[in-house]
Structures are given as structure tokens and as C-alpha cells.
Design a protein around this motif. Sequence first.
Motif, PDB file in Angstrom:
ATOM      1  N   ASN A 133       0.824  -1.213   0.000  1.00 20.31           N
ATOM      2  CA  ASN A 133       0.000   0.000   0.000  1.00 20.31           C
ATOM      3  C   ASN A 133       0.860   1.265   0.000  1.00 20.31           C
ATOM      4  OD1 ASN A 133      -2.397  -1.579   0.116  1.00 20.31           O
ATOM      5  ND2 ASN A 133      -2.091  -1.829   2.320  1.00 20.31           N
ATOM      6  N   LEU A 134       1.662   1.380  -1.043  1.00 20.05           N
ATOM      7  CA  LEU A 134       2.545   2.532  -1.209  1.00 20.05           C
ATOM      8  C   LEU A 134       2.117   3.355  -2.418  1.00 20.05           C
ATOM      9  CD1 LEU A 134       5.982   0.727  -0.723  1.00 20.05           C
ATOM     10  CD2 LEU A 134       4.527   1.755   1.041  1.00 20.05           C
ATOM     11  N   ALA A 135       2.572   4.590  -2.450  1.00 21.92           N
ATOM     12  CA  ALA A 135       2.340   5.476  -3.590  1.00 21.92           C
ATOM     13  C   ALA A 135       3.659   6.128  -3.981  1.00 21.92           C
ATOM     14  CB  ALA A 135       1.305   6.544  -3.251  1.00 21.92           C
ATOM     15  N   GLU A 136       3.786   6.442  -5.256  1.00 25.59           N
ATOM     16  CA  GLU A 136       5.008   7.086  -5.749  1.00 25.59           C
ATOM     17  C   GLU A 136       4.657   8.373  -6.476  1.00 25.59           C
ATOM     18  OE1 GLU A 136       8.177   4.877  -7.941  1.00 25.59           O
ATOM     19  OE2 GLU A 136       7.725   6.329  -9.524  1.00 25.59           O
ATOM     20  N   TYR A 137       5.417   9.418  -6.186  1.00 24.06           N
ATOM     21  CA  TYR A 137       5.262  10.705  -6.861  1.00 24.06           C
ATOM     22  C   TYR A 137       6.613  11.123  -7.438  1.00 24.06           C
ATOM     23  CZ  TYR A 137       0.906  11.468  -4.182  1.00 24.06           C
ATOM     24  OH  TYR A 137      -0.348  11.363  -3.628  1.00 24.06           O
ATOM     25  N   THR A 138       6.584  11.719  -8.612  1.00 24.46           N
ATOM     26  CA  THR A 138       7.774  12.343  -9.175  1.00 24.46           C
ATOM     27  C   THR A 138       7.445  13.785  -9.526  1.00 24.46           C
ATOM     28  OG1 THR A 138       8.663  10.272 -10.057  1.00 24.46           O
ATOM     29  CG2 THR A 138       9.476  12.314 -11.031  1.00 24.46           C
ATOM     30  N   PHE A 139       8.268  14.703  -8.995  1.00 23.16           N
ATOM     31  CA  PHE A 139       8.104  16.128  -9.248  1.00 23.16           C
ATOM     32  C   PHE A 139       9.348  16.670  -9.949  1.00 23.16           C
ATOM     33  CE2 PHE A 139       5.620  15.247  -5.409  1.00 23.16           C
ATOM     34  CZ  PHE A 139       4.393  15.820  -5.726  1.00 23.16           C
ATOM     35  N   ALA A 140       9.150  17.747 -10.697  1.00 23.73           N
ATOM     36  CA  ALA A 140      10.296  18.449 -11.268  1.00 23.73           C
ATOM     37  C   ALA A 140      11.082  19.099 -10.132  1.00 23.73           C
ATOM     38  CB  ALA A 140       9.826  19.505 -12.262  1.00 23.73           C
ATOM     39  N   ALA A 141      12.406  19.018 -10.199  1.00 22.65           N
ATOM     40  CA  ALA A 141      13.238  19.628  -9.163  1.00 22.65           C
ATOM     41  C   ALA A 141      13.045  21.146  -9.171  1.00 22.65           C
ATOM     42  CB  ALA A 141      14.703  19.280  -9.397  1.00 22.65           C
ATOM     43  N   SER A 142      12.991  21.735  -7.972  1.00 24.35           N
ATOM     44  CA  SER A 142      12.808  23.181  -7.857  1.00 24.35           C
ATOM     45  C   SER A 142      13.563  23.692  -6.637  1.00 24.35           C
ATOM     46  CB  SER A 142      11.322  23.531  -7.740  1.00 24.35           C
ATOM     47  OG  SER A 142      10.816  23.122  -6.479  1.00 24.35           O
ATOM     48  N   GLU A 143      13.632  25.012  -6.498  1.00 24.87           N
ATOM     49  CA  GLU A 143      14.347  25.618  -5.375  1.00 24.87           C
ATOM     50  C   GLU A 143      13.653  25.349  -4.043  1.00 24.87           C
ATOM     51  OE1 GLU A 143      14.798  29.740  -6.148  1.00 24.87           O
ATOM     52  OE2 GLU A 143      16.183  29.470  -7.839  1.00 24.87           O
ATOM     53  N   ASN A 144      12.337  25.215  -4.071  1.00 17.04           N
ATOM     54  CA  ASN A 144      11.581  25.087  -2.825  1.00 17.04           C
ATOM     55  C   ASN A 144      11.322  23.650  -2.396  1.00 17.04           C
ATOM     56  OD1 ASN A 144      11.268  27.926  -2.666  1.00 17.04           O
ATOM     57  ND2 ASN A 144       9.546  27.833  -4.106  1.00 17.04           N
ATOM     58  N   ILE A 145      11.676  22.701  -3.230  1.00 18.42           N
ATOM     59  CA  ILE A 145      11.220  21.336  -2.968  1.00 18.42           C
ATOM     60  C   ILE A 145      11.911  20.704  -1.763  1.00 18.42           C
ATOM     61  CG2 ILE A 145      12.802  19.920  -4.365  1.00 18.42           C
ATOM     62  CD1 ILE A 145      10.077  18.727  -5.568  1.00 18.42           C
ATOM     63  N   ILE A 146      13.136  21.121  -1.450  1.00 14.52           N
ATOM     64  CA  ILE A 146      13.822  20.561  -0.284  1.00 14.52           C
ATOM     65  C   ILE A 146      13.083  20.933   0.999  1.00 14.52           C
ATOM     66  CG2 ILE A 146      15.926  20.640   1.097  1.00 14.52           C
ATOM     67  CD1 ILE A 146      17.525  20.866  -1.434  1.00 14.52           C
ATOM     68  N   LYS A 147      12.629  22.173   1.089  1.00 16.42           N
ATOM     69  CA  LYS A 147      11.870  22.593   2.268  1.00 16.42           C
ATOM     70  C   LYS A 147      10.578  21.797   2.390  1.00 16.42           C
ATOM     71  CE  LYS A 147      13.637  27.329   2.399  1.00 16.42           C
ATOM     72  NZ  LYS A 147      13.277  28.775   2.317  1.00 16.42           N
ATOM     73  N   LYS A 148       9.974  21.476   1.263  1.00 12.01           N
ATOM     74  CA  LYS A 148       8.732  20.706   1.294  1.00 12.01           C
ATOM     75  C   LYS A 148       9.004  19.252   1.688  1.00 12.01           C
ATOM     76  CE  LYS A 148       6.365  23.784  -1.881  1.00 12.01           C
ATOM     77  NZ  LYS A 148       5.570  23.953  -3.113  1.00 12.01           N
ATOM     78  N   GLN A 149      10.162  18.733   1.297  1.00 17.98           N
ATOM     79  CA  GLN A 149      10.550  17.396   1.749  1.00 17.98           C
ATOM     80  C   GLN A 149      10.696  17.382   3.265  1.00 17.98           C
ATOM     81  OE1 GLN A 149      13.547  16.961  -1.967  1.00 17.98           O
ATOM     82  NE2 GLN A 149      13.836  15.422  -0.397  1.00 17.98           N
ATOM     83  N   GLU A 150      11.343  18.420   3.799  1.00 18.96           N
ATOM     84  CA  GLU A 150      11.530  18.517   5.246  1.00 18.96           C
ATOM     85  C   GLU A 150      10.187  18.588   5.970  1.00 18.96           C
ATOM     86  OE1 GLU A 150      13.933  21.970   5.600  1.00 18.96           O
ATOM     87  OE2 GLU A 150      15.807  20.924   5.102  1.00 18.96           O
ATOM     88  N   LYS A 151       9.247  19.327   5.403  1.00 20.57           N
ATOM     89  CA  LYS A 151       7.916  19.446   5.987  1.00 20.57           C
ATOM     90  C   LYS A 151       7.208  18.094   6.012  1.00 20.57           C
ATOM     91  CE  LYS A 151       3.792  21.217   6.985  1.00 20.57           C
ATOM     92  NZ  LYS A 151       3.365  21.351   8.384  1.00 20.57           N
TER      93      LYS A 151
END
Length: 217
Positions: free
Chosen positions: A85-103
Motif C-alpha cells: 500500500n505505497l504510492a510514488e510521486y515524481t516532481f520536477a526539481a525546484s528551489e523550494n522542494i527541499i523545504k517541502k521534503q523537510e515538511k
Amino acid sequence: MITISEEIHRIVMSTPFLEEGLRSGIINLSSLARKILPEIKKSLEKNVTESAMIMALKRYSDGIRGRAQKGSFEVEILDLTVRSNLAEYTFAASENIIKKQEKLIHDVSHQSDKFLTFTRGIYEVTLIISEEFRKNVDEIFKGERKISSFSNLSAVILRLHPKTVSTPGVHYSILKQLAWSNINVIEVVSTYTEFTVIIDNARIDTAFSVLKNLMMR
């Protein structure tokens, strides 16, 4: 000048499972020679006899069997774990995405049985997470350019012996077993001694059985 052996190597490397068949000795060399002879003649632009092809194929198959006998593809699996029961997402790399990973990490950190991995490439970021946190992902990564998403996935996590890091062909041997069983691998994730394959939920039982057999060899 290109040789017969070089052309055989090119054909074998571009044909799925042909090398494995030659290594296992289950391919009739005479039949294979007749099949690829026209392509060899066209590439070399000269006449090549069937007997010459058979001899070259025999030398080639003897060579790859010799390499296999040296244990270059030995896989030592210490443990297998399944997560469903897993899901996978792929996003384009961006300047803000690291902060969103941390969140996201902060929001799911209270769950001891969570599954969460991040892989960052040059242009893309892929995350695999327990499906119960899909709403979190949708909210946190809102505004990011989503390239793809998959649901109903499972993971088989193989814990490997540390020596496999310096052993050629280990990952090939694992993926080969799944391919021979017609199991599609959607994603792979690895750390120092863990190798994780992501597949569709519907194939998890078969995949686990295949890899369990590999572990018991």
C-alpha cells in the motif's frame, strides 16, 4: 576491422536474456548461428560461413560460463521485508522542494511504521510513501510540477551482505529473476546494504516467492 566475435557480443548485449541462455547452455548454437548469420554478414560486409559462426558462438559461450563460475554474480541476501500500500510521486526539481521534503518528513515522523524514501536526480525528485499520507503529499507539494504518480504499489526490501557492494552483477541477478517471471519493476531504491524494488501490489506474492528462492540458493 570489426570481427565476428565483436559482432556476436553486440548482438548478445542487445538481446534480452540471450547472454543468460548462452551462460546456462540451454541455447542450440547451430540454430542461433543460422538465425543471426544474415545480420553478421550484413554488418561485416563479407561472407561468413555457418561453421565459423558456430565456433565463434562456442568460444563466446565458454567465456561467459567461465566468468559465471568465478562467482561474479553471487548474491547473498540476508533478509527480505515486504511493505504494501505505497504510492510514488515524481516532481520536477525546484528551489523550494527541499523545504517541502523537510515538511513532509516532519509531518509523518510520528508514525513508526511509515514508509518514506526520497530520490533526487538532476531534474526530478521522486518520493515513495505509505498511501495513508497521500493527502499530506498533495497539500505540501501543491504548486510543484508533478510529472507522474502511481498508487497500489508494494516494496520488497532486500538486505544484502556488505561484500555485495564490490561484487559485479548483484543487482542484475536480482532484477533478472523478476524479469524472467514477467514482473515489472516500477522503481528501484538502494542504500549501502539495502536494495528495494517497487512493484504493483498485484504481483507482490509472486515477487516475494521469486526473491525468496534466490535467497535460499
